[in-house]
Design an enzyme around this catalytic site. Structure first.
Site, PDB file in Angstrom:
ATOM      1  N   ASN A   1       0.704  -1.234   0.086  1.00 11.03           N
ATOM      2  CA  ASN A   1       0.204  -0.190  -0.186  1.00 11.03           C
ATOM      3  C   ASN A   1       0.767   1.153   0.157  1.00 11.03           C
ATOM      4  O   ASN A   1       1.577   1.425   0.803  1.00 11.03           O
ATOM      5  CB  ASN A   1      -0.802  -0.140   1.246  1.00 11.03           C
ATOM      6  CG  ASN A   1      -1.701   1.343   1.245  1.00 11.03           C
ATOM      7  OD1 ASN A   1      -1.526   2.252   0.750  1.00 11.03           O
ATOM      8  ND2 ASN A   1      -2.932   1.071   1.897  1.00 11.03           N
TER       9      ASN A   1
ATOM     10  N   ASP B   1       2.795   4.851   4.869  1.00 10.49           N
ATOM     11  CA  ASP B   1       2.357   4.380   6.204  1.00 10.49           C
ATOM     12  C   ASP B   1       2.443   2.805   6.293  1.00 10.49           C
ATOM     13  O   ASP B   1       2.345   2.161   7.419  1.00 10.49           O
ATOM     14  CB  ASP B   1       1.255   4.920   7.002  1.00 10.49           C
ATOM     15  CG  ASP B   1       0.085   4.901   5.962  1.00 10.49           C
ATOM     16  OD1 ASP B   1       0.214   4.525   4.834  1.00 10.49           O
ATOM     17  OD2 ASP B   1      -1.075   5.182   6.583  1.00 10.49           O
ATOM     18  N   HIS B   2       2.532   2.164   5.072  1.00 11.58           N
ATOM     19  CA  HIS B   2       2.617   0.596   5.095  1.00 11.58           C
ATOM     20  C   HIS B   2       4.175   0.145   4.583  1.00 11.58           C
ATOM     21  O   HIS B   2       4.671   0.947   3.530  1.00 11.58           O
ATOM     22  CB  HIS B   2       1.530   0.178   4.149  1.00 11.58           C
ATOM     23  CG  HIS B   2       0.136   0.206   4.312  1.00 11.58           C
ATOM     24  ND1 HIS B   2      -0.401  -0.510   4.908  1.00 11.58           N
ATOM     25  CD2 HIS B   2      -0.590   1.387   4.525  1.00 11.58           C
ATOM     26  CE1 HIS B   2      -1.643  -0.328   5.302  1.00 11.58           C
ATOM     27  NE2 HIS B   2      -1.890   1.017   4.787  1.00 11.58           N
TER      28      HIS B   2
ATOM     29  N   ASN C   1      -6.742  -4.478   5.998  1.00 11.59           N
ATOM     30  CA  ASN C   1      -7.309  -3.616   6.920  1.00 11.59           C
ATOM     31  C   ASN C   1      -8.058  -4.453   8.213  1.00 11.59           C
ATOM     32  O   ASN C   1      -8.932  -3.755   8.879  1.00 11.59           O
ATOM     33  CB  ASN C   1      -8.509  -2.665   6.250  1.00 11.59           C
ATOM     34  CG  ASN C   1      -7.720  -1.381   5.920  1.00 11.59           C
ATOM     35  OD1 ASN C   1      -6.998  -0.727   6.798  1.00 11.59           O
ATOM     36  ND2 ASN C   1      -8.080  -0.654   4.723  1.00 11.59           N
TER      37      ASN C   1
ATOM     38  N   ASP D   1      -1.680  -6.018   6.385  1.00 13.75           N
ATOM     39  CA  ASP D   1      -1.502  -6.591   5.097  1.00 13.75           C
ATOM     40  C   ASP D   1      -0.994  -8.005   4.930  1.00 13.75           C
ATOM     41  O   ASP D   1      -0.139  -8.330   5.743  1.00 13.75           O
ATOM     42  CB  ASP D   1      -0.260  -5.758   4.243  1.00 13.75           C
ATOM     43  CG  ASP D   1      -0.492  -4.207   4.403  1.00 13.75           C
ATOM     44  OD1 ASP D   1      -1.183  -3.722   3.109  1.00 13.75           O
ATOM     45  OD2 ASP D   1      -0.209  -3.444   5.504  1.00 13.75           O
TER      46      ASP D   1
ATOM     47  N   GLU E   1      -3.992   2.007  -3.031  1.00  8.17           N
ATOM     48  CA  GLU E   1      -3.905   3.361  -2.656  1.00  8.17           C
ATOM     49  C   GLU E   1      -3.239   4.035  -3.880  1.00  8.17           C
ATOM     50  O   GLU E   1      -2.439   4.866  -3.275  1.00  8.17           O
ATOM     51  CB  GLU E   1      -3.680   3.600  -1.135  1.00  8.17           C
ATOM     52  CG  GLU E   1      -4.819   3.336  -0.210  1.00  8.17           C
ATOM     53  CD  GLU E   1      -4.921   4.502   1.012  1.00  8.17           C
ATOM     54  OE1 GLU E   1      -4.292   4.081   1.985  1.00  8.17           O
ATOM     55  OE2 GLU E   1      -5.354   5.383   0.937  1.00  8.17           O
TER      56      GLU E   1
ATOM     57  N   ASP F   1      -4.193  -5.157   1.081  1.00 11.43           N
ATOM     58  CA  ASP F   1      -4.295  -4.158   2.520  1.00 11.43           C
ATOM     59  C   ASP F   1      -5.766  -4.839   2.850  1.00 11.43           C
ATOM     60  O   ASP F   1      -6.806  -4.377   2.276  1.00 11.43           O
ATOM     61  CB  ASP F   1      -4.336  -2.856   2.168  1.00 11.43           C
ATOM     62  CG  ASP F   1      -4.545  -2.178   3.466  1.00 11.43           C
ATOM     63  OD1 ASP F   1      -5.048  -2.752   4.619  1.00 11.43           O
ATOM     64  OD2 ASP F   1      -4.602  -0.886   3.446  1.00 11.43           O
TER      65      ASP F   1
END
Length: 260
Positions: free
Chosen positions: A7, A249-250, A148, A217, A34, A146
């Site tokens: 991501n 951030d991933h 989530n 993930d 994303e 991802d």
DNA sequence: ATGCCCGGACGTTCCGGA
């Protein structure tokens, strides 16, 4: 066959990083999430110059997924095609070197009980239906992205803090478990049975500095492929900022299969 | 109880992210 899921939190903001990382690691298949851009704004030229075919399902501002592959992608699918009116670009699939690759960006879910939470749970239900109807767990397939959802508390640094959030609440974990029960193996967990491994840390404190991480993930594989998975990992180095270069951030995650 | 940090957008602050 080395498969990566990442991501990137905007492909345009992550342009240099993604190109450098691909150049350094040369994975065979890369599933991005994303993108935050439409297909016309995707950097086809730069990524193609590294040898990748790009299968993009873009969307303005939000979401957007892509599969990059050295081999030619076949039987490309964008979205579930289940008759639900859903403009969000969160799923793309292609067959690469005989392996069905499914790339997901599962909805975040917002606050428990919200409209977004319902959307997330129904999205998981649609995923299970799609797998039942369009895929075969006896065939080689990768389902990654991802999700989530942190599957268990082993995937959470601070379970008490996250328990009643969309990443950890029981209905979400049960929904993910139904996906896994279709016939999937968590490649990372197979090779790393212990806790303390995460793929996402919030930009906001305590974040990475405080190791307030979640493993949301994942790279899942069906049995005929999972038994050929020789190693899996998370490149936490890539989660670090560098001078003039902010991280997503991933972190990228990867799985290596003894395939061809 | 909320923001903290990011990226994106008909921007000058907001929304969404997880």
């Amino acid at each position: 066959m080395k498969v990566v899921s990442w991501n990137v939190n905007s492909i345009r903001a992550r342009y240099d990083r993604v190109l450098n990382w691909l150049d350094a690691h040369e994975p065979d298949v890369v599933c991005l999430q994303e993108l935050k851009c439409v297909e016309a704004d995707f950097p086809f030229d730069a990524i193609s110059s590294l040898g990748y075919a790009c299968t993009v399902y873009g969307q303005k501002t939000y979401n957007g997924v892509a599969i990059l592959s050295f081999d030619e992608p076949k039987d490309v699918v964008r979205g579930f095609g289940d008759g639900v009116d859903d403009p969000q670009a969160r799923m793309v699939a292609a067959t690469i070197d005989g392996v069905r690759i499914v790339d997901l960006y599962v909805p975040n879910g917002g606050k428990l009980g919200s409209e977004k939470w319902s959307y997330k749970l129904s999205w998981y239900d649609r995923l299970v239906r799609w797998l039942d109807q369009r895929c075969d767990p006896a065939q080689p397939l990768v389902l990654c992205g991802d999700f989530n959802i942190a599957p268990t508390d082993l995937d959470v640094d601070r379970p008490d803090k996250w328990r009643d959030t969309a990443m950890c609440a029981l209905p979400g974990r049960e929904a993910l478990a139904r996906v896994v029960d279709w016939g999937l193996v968590d490649t990372f967990r197979t090779h790393h049975p212990g806790g303390g491994h995460y793929s996402w840390w919030d930009y906001r404190p305590p974040g990475l500095r405080g190791n307030d991480g979640l493993r949301i993930d994942q790279i899942y594989a069906t049995a005929p492929l999972a038994e050929r998975c020789v190693e899996a990992g998370i490149d936490i180095e890539e989660r670090q900022d560098r001078p003039g270069s902010k991280a997503s951030d991933h972190a990228p995650i990867w799985a290596d299969f003894n395939w061809d």
